[in-house]
Motif scaffolding. Structure first.
Motif, PDB file in Angstrom:
ATOM      1  N   ARG A 187       0.840  -1.171   0.000  1.00  0.00           N
ATOM      2  CA  ARG A 187       0.000   0.000   0.000  1.00  0.00           C
ATOM      3  C   ARG A 187       0.882   1.230   0.000  1.00  0.00           C
ATOM      4  O   ARG A 187       2.064   1.165   0.276  1.00  0.00           O
ATOM      5  CB  ARG A 187      -0.924  -0.002   1.214  1.00  0.00           C
ATOM      6  N   GLY A 188       0.246   2.317  -0.340  1.00  0.00           N
ATOM      7  CA  GLY A 188       0.997   3.566  -0.344  1.00  0.00           C
ATOM      8  C   GLY A 188       0.699   4.339  -1.616  1.00  0.00           C
ATOM      9  O   GLY A 188      -0.139   3.954  -2.423  1.00  0.00           O
ATOM     10  N   LEU A 189       1.404   5.431  -1.724  1.00  0.00           N
ATOM     11  CA  LEU A 189       1.168   6.307  -2.855  1.00  0.00           C
ATOM     12  C   LEU A 189       1.524   5.597  -4.160  1.00  0.00           C
ATOM     13  O   LEU A 189       2.550   4.944  -4.271  1.00  0.00           O
ATOM     14  CB  LEU A 189       2.032   7.566  -2.745  1.00  0.00           C
ATOM     15  N   LEU A 190       0.679   5.791  -5.145  1.00  0.00           N
ATOM     16  CA  LEU A 190       0.983   5.248  -6.459  1.00  0.00           C
ATOM     17  C   LEU A 190       2.009   6.155  -7.122  1.00  0.00           C
ATOM     18  O   LEU A 190       1.913   7.376  -7.041  1.00  0.00           O
ATOM     19  CB  LEU A 190      -0.277   5.213  -7.327  1.00  0.00           C
ATOM     20  N   PRO A 191       2.974   5.558  -7.771  1.00  0.00           N
ATOM     21  CA  PRO A 191       4.015   6.405  -8.369  1.00  0.00           C
ATOM     22  C   PRO A 191       3.488   7.156  -9.583  1.00  0.00           C
ATOM     23  O   PRO A 191       2.754   6.603 -10.393  1.00  0.00           O
ATOM     24  CB  PRO A 191       5.078   5.384  -8.795  1.00  0.00           C
TER      25      PRO A 191
END
Lengths: 444, 190
Positions: A187-191
């Protein structure tokens, strides 16, 4: 003041009787029909004499006749006679023989085809391809030429019918390496990544593939509408059947590829009508191999056929020397040459401007004036005449006018216009005969 | 190839007069198939304007919207993807990924579009993707201080989505993109 009247041969009783066959079909081409008519005029009508085929006897005639009847019943309507005449059979045999040569004599083919290609042996497709220069005259080269052209068309389709999403995807694959695929669970910010070459869907740049795509959508919608309206009475083109849908799809693809390859002219309404007979003939080719590639073949033949008439579709050229107005003026001049009385009555007295009827006749190559089967026969003549399709077309138009001259001379503006815009069904071989005679009668 | 526009938090006419001109020039009718709006338009004229760009318009209610009948959340299916819209002021803490993930699981969507923070973000977590298109007008926000006008255009093509992010930075439109694919594994009901 001596008015140029209709030549006497037009008023002869010849028109009410069928022409007897000529004794030897292999006479020099030009005089062929003249000789026939003169012999008929001299003697009374003879019953048709069976003509032996010129080469070694072939077992064609009985088989051919049966197929003829089958084909006739499946064709939508027919011209003149239902069963093929002996003439037709002999001409068909000659055509088949000509086509089976190693190197085909195009002049001979033209001569034979200009009298009409009988439906029996399913040769119309091959003959048209030869006449339009799609197939080379040397039979040995056919397979390589066809393979080349067909792969070229496939290439066109792949390139031009791709939507921008796919194009950008392919561009990315080639330029950048695949990013690390995020697996499930991370999970996390999409590049964020940069767009390739400034391409995004809302781009208004002229060179943007997206912008071009949206501009093309208009044309594609137009093509779609016109294809759906082509020949609504024919099951081949219209309706809900699988056949009709796949045919419509093919017609659309051909027109879209053409529009994209020709940005100067794109698509103009009416091109679908010129495409339809070509596609119909090629699709009904008995050779399975050919029908598999019908789209490619039709595309190239369509381009070839349209090349002589492109300028009629270009609005900017309307008033130029090559445009439609100039062609119509030519028609008018021809009419005056051949039948001044009719010309005067039509254009001067009743003020029927040729643009009112001839526009459709000329731009759509008479596909809308006769039933479908008849227009195929007219196209046989248009495509095979050595003078070229445009000149032949004009002669056929004049012939059409001359054949109804009595009614035209008796009519006023309204009735004449109505008559010419809904041209009455007529004996096609008769019409083409008159058109041919106009060639030999013209001033030059 | 379906183009879906996602935008919201315009706050016209309370906090901003209009969309930036450069955005308006790009948003022409005929290109976009669906519009998803996170809310806070706020007036009816904006609704009408969005309808001229595309007739298929889905709006969720923001706390300042004058039209009270927009739903709180909305879901729709486009191609292989399920999308959900919600303004986001209902989900606290505002902009928090875990809380939004809960909402996403509730709505059972692959892509959740929310707003309220006036800041563009795109998060991925196991259940799917959460996109915040930011504020299309760059309206004042009590949460963030530096607000750039932004919106999002999604190109949905079978199982792949390309998200184009349009931002107005220093008067120039900058476009970035984000790629993601939906995994084809079917959801098993727990």
């Amino acid at each position: 003041m001596v008015k140029k009247r209709v030549p006497d041969w037009l008023n002869s009783s010849l028109w009410s009787s069928p022409h007897p066959p000529s004794p030897s079909p292999y006479d020099d081409g030009e005089d062929y029909r003249l000789r026939r008519s003169s012999s008929a005029a001299e003697s009374t009508v003879q019953p048709p004499v069976p003509v032996p085929p010129p080469s070694a006897t072939r077992p064609e005639p009985p088989k051919v006749e049966i197929r003829d009847r089958m084909n006739d019943s499946s064709d939508n309507g027919g011209s003149g006679s239902g069963t093929p005449s002996v003439e037709d059979i002999s001409r068909q045999a000659q055509l088949v023989q000509e086509l089976s040569r190693k190197v085909i004599n195009v002049g001979e083919l033209r001569r034979l085809a200009s009298q009409g290609i009988p439906d029996g042996a399913g040769i119309r497709s091959t003959v048209w391809k030869l006449l339009l220069g799609y197939l080379p005259v040397d039979r040995g080269l056919w397979s390589s030429e066809l393979a080349k052209k067909r792969s070229q068309y496939k290439h066109f389709k792949e390139e031009l019918l791709m939507n921008p999403s796919e194009i950008t995807r392919r561009l990315e694959k080639s330029t950048s390496s695949e990013n690390e695929e995020s697996k499930c669970g991370t999970r996390g910010l999409l590049p964020r990544s940069e767009i390739t070459q400034g391409e995004h869907p809302l781009s208004l740049g002229k060179t943007s593939i997206w912008n071009q795509f949206f501009q093309d959508t208009e044309i594609i919608e137009q093509i779609d509408r016109d294809v759906k309206r082509t020949h609504p009475g024919m099951h081949f083109f219209s309706g809900d059947s699988q056949l009709a849908k796949s045919n419509q799809e093919a017609l659309k693809n051909i027109l879209i590829v053409f529009a994209k390859l020709n940005p100067g002219i794109r698509y103009v309404q009416g091109m679908n009508e010129i495409l339809a007979p070509l596609f119909y003939v090629f699709r009904n080719d008995p050779n399975e191999e050919n029908t598999a590639f019908v789209e490619a073949d039709t595309f190239f033949c369509f381009v070839e056929l349209l090349s002589g008439f492109r300028d009629h579709f270009c609005q900017q050229l309307d008033n130029s020397v090559v445009g439609i107005r100039s062609t119509i003026t030519k028609l008018s001049r021809l009419l005056k040459e051949h039948d001044e009385e009719l010309w005067r009555h039509l254009e001067v007295t009743t003020k029927v401007n040729p643009q009112f009827y001839a526009f459709r006749w000329i731009t759509l190559l008479l596909t809308q004036e006769f039933n479908f089967a008849d227009s195929l026969i007219i196209w046989d003549t248009l495509l095979s005449d050595p003078e070229g399709p445009l000149e032949t077309l004009l002669r056929v138009c004049i012939a059409m006018l001359i054949l109804v001259r009595r009614r035209l001379l008796a009519g006023d503006f309204t009735s004449n216009l109505k008559l010419l815009q809904h041209y009455p069904s007529t004996n096609i071989s008769h019409l083409l005969y008159v058109a041919n005679k106009l060639r030999t009668q013209s001033a030059y | 190839m379906v183009l879906v526009l996602a935008l919201g938090d315009l706050h016209i006419s309370h906090r901003a007069p209009d969309l930036p001109a450069k955005f308006k020039s790009m948003l022409v009718p005929g290109k976009i198939q669906h519009i998803i709006c996170t809310g806070n338009l706020c007036i009816k004229e904006v609704h009408d304007y969005l309808r001229t760009i595309c007739p298929d318009l889905h709006i969720a209610r923001g706390e300042y919207d004058e039209e009270t009948r927009y739903p709180e959340t909305k879901t729709l299916t486009i191609g292989q993807f399920k999308l959900g819209v919600c303004h986001g002021h209902q989900v606290i803490p505002w902009g928090d990924l875990d809380s939004l993930a809960m909402l996403q699981r509730q709505l059972d969507v692959d892509i959740l579009v929310t707003g309220h923070t006036h800041q563009f973000t795109a998060y991925k977590h196991e259940a799917g993707v959460v996109i915040n298109p930011g504020s299309a007008t760059g309206a004042y926000s009590s949460i963030t201080y530096d607000v750039n006008p932004s919106f999002v255009l999604m190109d949905i093509d079978a199982l792949r989505v390309v998200v184009y992010v349009y931002e107005l930075i220093d008067g120039e439109v900058k476009v970035d993109k984000i790629d993601f694919k939906k995994t084809t594994t079917t959801q098993v009901a727990h």
